[in-house]
Scaffold this active site. Structure first.
Site, PDB file in Angstrom:
ATOM      1  N   ASP A  34       0.837  -1.203   0.000  1.00  0.00           N
ATOM      2  CA  ASP A  34       0.000   0.000   0.000  1.00  0.00           C
ATOM      3  C   ASP A  34       0.874   1.256   0.000  1.00  0.00           C
ATOM      4  O   ASP A  34       0.523   2.264  -0.623  1.00  0.00           O
ATOM      5  CB  ASP A  34      -0.905   0.009   1.238  1.00  0.00           C
ATOM      6  CG  ASP A  34      -2.079  -0.951   1.094  1.00  0.00           C
ATOM      7  OD1 ASP A  34      -2.490  -1.218  -0.049  1.00  0.00           O
ATOM      8  OD2 ASP A  34      -2.571  -1.436   2.124  1.00  0.00           O
ATOM      9  N   GLY A  35       2.009   1.180   0.717  1.00  0.00           N
ATOM     10  CA  GLY A  35       2.934   2.320   0.747  1.00  0.00           C
ATOM     11  C   GLY A  35       3.441   2.668  -0.649  1.00  0.00           C
ATOM     12  O   GLY A  35       3.607   3.840  -0.990  1.00  0.00           O
TER      13      GLY A  35
ATOM     14  N   ASN B 202      -4.479   8.835   1.605  1.00  0.00           N
ATOM     15  CA  ASN B 202      -4.753   8.280   2.934  1.00  0.00           C
ATOM     16  C   ASN B 202      -5.221   9.345   3.926  1.00  0.00           C
ATOM     17  O   ASN B 202      -6.300   9.267   4.455  1.00  0.00           O
ATOM     18  CB  ASN B 202      -3.497   7.628   3.523  1.00  0.00           C
ATOM     19  CG  ASN B 202      -3.451   6.129   3.297  1.00  0.00           C
ATOM     20  OD1 ASN B 202      -4.370   5.560   2.712  1.00  0.00           O
ATOM     21  ND2 ASN B 202      -2.385   5.502   3.758  1.00  0.00           N
ATOM     22  N   GLU B 203      -4.341  10.321   4.175  1.00  0.00           N
ATOM     23  CA  GLU B 203      -4.670  11.314   5.188  1.00  0.00           C
ATOM     24  C   GLU B 203      -3.672  12.458   5.208  1.00  0.00           C
ATOM     25  O   GLU B 203      -2.601  12.378   4.595  1.00  0.00           O
ATOM     26  CB  GLU B 203      -4.709  10.707   6.610  1.00  0.00           C
ATOM     27  CG  GLU B 203      -3.381  10.466   7.299  1.00  0.00           C
ATOM     28  CD  GLU B 203      -2.629   9.264   6.786  1.00  0.00           C
ATOM     29  OE1 GLU B 203      -1.568   9.463   6.163  1.00  0.00           O
ATOM     30  OE2 GLU B 203      -3.079   8.137   6.979  1.00  0.00           O
TER      31      GLU B 203
ATOM     32  N   ARG C 135      -5.469  20.441  22.300  1.00  0.00           N
ATOM     33  CA  ARG C 135      -4.117  20.325  22.858  1.00  0.00           C
ATOM     34  C   ARG C 135      -3.751  18.849  22.865  1.00  0.00           C
ATOM     35  O   ARG C 135      -4.534  18.019  23.337  1.00  0.00           O
ATOM     36  CB  ARG C 135      -4.062  20.864  24.288  1.00  0.00           C
ATOM     37  CG  ARG C 135      -4.034  22.370  24.379  1.00  0.00           C
ATOM     38  CD  ARG C 135      -3.924  22.794  25.842  1.00  0.00           C
ATOM     39  NE  ARG C 135      -3.737  24.228  25.969  1.00  0.00           N
ATOM     40  CZ  ARG C 135      -4.732  25.104  25.941  1.00  0.00           C
ATOM     41  NH1 ARG C 135      -5.973  24.696  25.786  1.00  0.00           N
ATOM     42  NH2 ARG C 135      -4.474  26.405  26.072  1.00  0.00           N
TER      43      ARG C 135
ATOM     44  N   ASP D  81      -0.848  15.687  20.880  1.00  0.00           N
ATOM     45  CA  ASP D  81       0.230  15.404  19.920  1.00  0.00           C
ATOM     46  C   ASP D  81      -0.156  15.847  18.512  1.00  0.00           C
ATOM     47  O   ASP D  81       0.704  16.223  17.716  1.00  0.00           O
ATOM     48  CB  ASP D  81       0.554  13.912  19.901  1.00  0.00           C
ATOM     49  CG  ASP D  81       1.401  13.503  21.099  1.00  0.00           C
ATOM     50  OD1 ASP D  81       1.658  14.371  21.953  1.00  0.00           O
ATOM     51  OD2 ASP D  81       1.797  12.330  21.170  1.00  0.00           O
TER      52      ASP D  81
ATOM     53  N   ALA E 178      -3.487  11.519  20.873  1.00  0.00           N
ATOM     54  CA  ALA E 178      -3.114  11.791  22.267  1.00  0.00           C
ATOM     55  C   ALA E 178      -3.514  13.199  22.708  1.00  0.00           C
ATOM     56  O   ALA E 178      -2.666  14.027  23.060  1.00  0.00           O
ATOM     57  CB  ALA E 178      -1.600  11.564  22.459  1.00  0.00           C
TER      58      ALA E 178
ATOM     59  N   GLN F 194       2.902  10.168   2.505  1.00  0.00           N
ATOM     60  CA  GLN F 194       4.288   9.930   2.948  1.00  0.00           C
ATOM     61  C   GLN F 194       5.125  11.202   2.952  1.00  0.00           C
ATOM     62  O   GLN F 194       6.328  11.140   3.169  1.00  0.00           O
ATOM     63  CB  GLN F 194       4.943   8.913   2.011  1.00  0.00           C
ATOM     64  CG  GLN F 194       4.246   7.573   2.003  1.00  0.00           C
ATOM     65  CD  GLN F 194       4.651   6.717   0.837  1.00  0.00           C
ATOM     66  OE1 GLN F 194       4.865   7.206  -0.258  1.00  0.00           O
ATOM     67  NE2 GLN F 194       4.727   5.421   1.052  1.00  0.00           N
TER      68      GLN F 194
HETATM   69  P1  NAP Z   1       5.123   2.719   6.797  1.00  0.00           P
HETATM   70  O1  NAP Z   1       5.343   3.256   8.177  1.00  0.00           O
HETATM   71  O2  NAP Z   1       6.235   2.044   6.094  1.00  0.00           O
HETATM   72  O3  NAP Z   1       3.870   1.701   6.797  1.00  0.00           O
HETATM   73  C1  NAP Z   1       2.669   1.966   7.337  1.00  0.00           C
HETATM   74  C2  NAP Z   1       1.779   0.722   7.226  1.00  0.00           C
HETATM   75  O4  NAP Z   1       0.481   1.197   6.860  1.00  0.00           O
HETATM   76  C3  NAP Z   1       2.202  -0.317   6.164  1.00  0.00           C
HETATM   77  O5  NAP Z   1       1.995  -1.609   6.695  1.00  0.00           O
HETATM   78  C4  NAP Z   1       1.251  -0.039   5.027  1.00  0.00           C
HETATM   79  O6  NAP Z   1       0.955  -1.167   4.228  1.00  0.00           O
HETATM   80  C5  NAP Z   1       0.013   0.358   5.797  1.00  0.00           C
HETATM   81  N1  NAP Z   1      -0.967   1.149   5.034  1.00  0.00           N
HETATM   82  C6  NAP Z   1      -0.760   2.169   4.171  1.00  0.00           C
HETATM   83  N2  NAP Z   1      -1.927   2.621   3.694  1.00  0.00           N
HETATM   84  C7  NAP Z   1      -2.893   1.847   4.271  1.00  0.00           C
HETATM   85  C8  NAP Z   1      -4.309   1.833   4.193  1.00  0.00           C
HETATM   86  N3  NAP Z   1      -4.964   2.705   3.433  1.00  0.00           N
HETATM   87  N4  NAP Z   1      -4.985   0.935   4.957  1.00  0.00           N
HETATM   88  C9  NAP Z   1      -4.339   0.061   5.747  1.00  0.00           C
HETATM   89  N5  NAP Z   1      -2.996   0.025   5.871  1.00  0.00           N
HETATM   90  C10 NAP Z   1      -2.290   0.919   5.128  1.00  0.00           C
HETATM   91  O7  NAP Z   1       4.596   3.942   5.934  1.00  0.00           O
HETATM   92  P2  NAP Z   1       4.213   3.989   4.426  1.00  0.00           P
HETATM   93  O8  NAP Z   1       4.191   2.635   3.824  1.00  0.00           O
HETATM   94  O9  NAP Z   1       5.018   5.045   3.812  1.00  0.00           O
HETATM   95  O10 NAP Z   1       2.695   4.493   4.539  1.00  0.00           O
HETATM   96  C11 NAP Z   1       2.385   5.777   4.998  1.00  0.00           C
HETATM   97  C12 NAP Z   1       1.138   5.617   5.815  1.00  0.00           C
HETATM   98  O11 NAP Z   1       1.483   5.059   7.067  1.00  0.00           O
HETATM   99  C13 NAP Z   1       0.458   6.909   6.178  1.00  0.00           C
HETATM  100  O12 NAP Z   1      -0.384   7.366   5.142  1.00  0.00           O
HETATM  101  C14 NAP Z   1      -0.289   6.520   7.426  1.00  0.00           C
HETATM  102  O13 NAP Z   1      -1.622   6.144   7.147  1.00  0.00           O
HETATM  103  C15 NAP Z   1       0.426   5.306   7.941  1.00  0.00           C
HETATM  104  N6  NAP Z   1       0.879   5.549   9.297  1.00  0.00           N
HETATM  105  C16 NAP Z   1       0.349   4.776  10.267  1.00  0.00           C
HETATM  106  C17 NAP Z   1       0.682   5.011  11.593  1.00  0.00           C
HETATM  107  C18 NAP Z   1       0.071   4.158  12.648  1.00  0.00           C
HETATM  108  O14 NAP Z   1      -0.677   3.216  12.299  1.00  0.00           O
HETATM  109  N7  NAP Z   1       0.316   4.455  13.919  1.00  0.00           N
HETATM  110  C19 NAP Z   1       1.582   6.021  11.928  1.00  0.00           C
HETATM  111  C20 NAP Z   1       2.115   6.780  10.906  1.00  0.00           C
HETATM  112  C21 NAP Z   1       1.744   6.547   9.578  1.00  0.00           C
HETATM  113  P3  NAP Z   1       2.032  -1.888   3.276  1.00  0.00           P
HETATM  114  O15 NAP Z   1       2.905  -2.677   4.191  1.00  0.00           O
HETATM  115  O16 NAP Z   1       1.182  -2.730   2.379  1.00  0.00           O
HETATM  116  O17 NAP Z   1       2.780  -0.815   2.530  1.00  0.00           O
END
Ligand code: NAP
Length: 265
Positions: free
Chosen positions: A45-46, A121-122, A147, A149, A184, A221
């Site tokens: 997904d990333g 995503n967001e 107030r 994070d 938070a 990202q």
């Molecule tokens: P990453 O930190 O390498 O991976 C974040 C995880 O989120 C990966 O397992 C990714 O899946 C999964 N993911 C991405 N989009 C998703 C969706 N729409 N639904 C369910 N899971 C999803 O970061 P990245 O791959 O660059 O992705 C960036 C995304 O990470 C941001 O958009 C944010 O949504 C998410 N994120 C999550 C948290 C948290 O859960 N606490 C914190 C920060 C950011 P794959 O392994 O298939 O790539």
């Protein structure tokens, strides 16, 4: 039909990309990474998030296809063992697609200049050190002084990512809405926020006015430093993201597969 391939750096993804390119060319399909009709992502997904931002200026005319190299994802429907099936679907393509809502973020600078961003995503407004203090406006009125994070504002397809970790609800992507979740938040006798996620429909705006400039704005990202930013306006975008719909995978099946699969009934 012109096809671009966007893969992550993993060795497996590179090998699959090579096979895919060979198979596409053998079947008379053109590889064009500049102005494609279809973008196939090879990774997770990333990787699809990366491809979305890479081609964001062309999303009106592009359809995405996600081929995953690890586990099944939310944007990735095809297995690497299904290359022949995927190539056959591409050769019989008749423009079938499914479209999902996007987040539109306007960043308003102190100078009055405005910049637009789209997120799949967001977007999240976060303060890495200290407490983020920000006024949040809903329906054009001051709603709360936040107030904590940070806050995240997710699309329906992004609701299963960061939003879910913040206690947000999973939103079906047929709903044209965005969801704000708190990261938070401080809630005590002195400071108060709603304390639960909220969903805003198309046509309405969430306005965030941070009170300092030590914050970061993340969208998918990417990251923008908060210096000189006065406010952020978040709403459902007029544009949508399109996926080539060669076969239907029910949204709730995706959610089940990702989060519940292992539980025996
Ligand atoms: P990453 O930190 O390498 O991976 C974040 C995880 O989120 C990966 O397992 C990714 O899946 C999964 N993911 C991405 N989009 C998703 C969706 N729409 N639904 C369910 N899971 C999803 O970061 P990245 O791959 O660059 O992705 C960036 C995304 O990470 C941001 O958009 C944010 O949504 C998410 N994120 C999550 C948290 C948290 O859960 N606490 C914190 C920060 C950011 P794959 O392994 O298939 O790539």
């Amino acid at each position: 039909m012109k096809i671009a391939i966007f893969n992550n750096d993993a060795k497996n993804s590179q090998m699959i990309t090579q096979s895919l390119v060979a198979s596409l060319e053998k079947n008379g399909l053109t590889i064009d990474n500049q102005h494609p009709d279809i973008v196939i992502t090879v990774g997770g997904d990333g990787t699809l998030l990366g491809a979305f931002q890479h081609y964001v200026d062309q999303i009106d005319t592009i359809r995405f296809v996600g081929l995953h190299t690890g586990h099944l994802g939310f944007y990735t429907d095809w297995l690497s063992t299904e290359l022949a099936n995927l190539v056959s679907s591409l050769t019989h393509d008749n423009g079938q697609r499914v479209s999902y809502p996007l987040l539109d973020m306007t960043v308003v600078h102190e100078s009055g200049e405005q910049y637009h961003f789209l997120a799949l995503n967001e977007a999240a407004i976060k303060q890495p050190v200290g407490t983020l203090v920000a006024d949040i406006y809903l329906g054009g009125q001051l709603f709360e002084r936040f107030r904590g994070d940070g806050i995240a504002v997710a699309t329906p397809t992004g609701s299963t990512a960061y939003n879910k970790a913040n206690g947000g609800a999973v939103l079906h992507p047929k709903l044209s809405a965005i969801q704000m979740s708190e990261i938070a938040s401080i809630n005590n006798r002195v400071f108060r926020t709603l304390g639960s996620p909220l969903v805003v429909p198309k046509g309405e705006e969430i306005i965030v006015k941070p009170k300092s400039n030590h914050f970061l704005v993340m969208y998918d990202q990417s990251e923008i430093k908060g210096r000189h930013i006065n406010e952020l306006r978040l709403r459902v975008a007029d544009k949508q993201v399109h996926f080539a719909a060669y076969r239907h995978v029910d949204f709730w099946q995706r959610v089940h597969r990702a989060f519940i699969n292992d539980i025996e009934s």
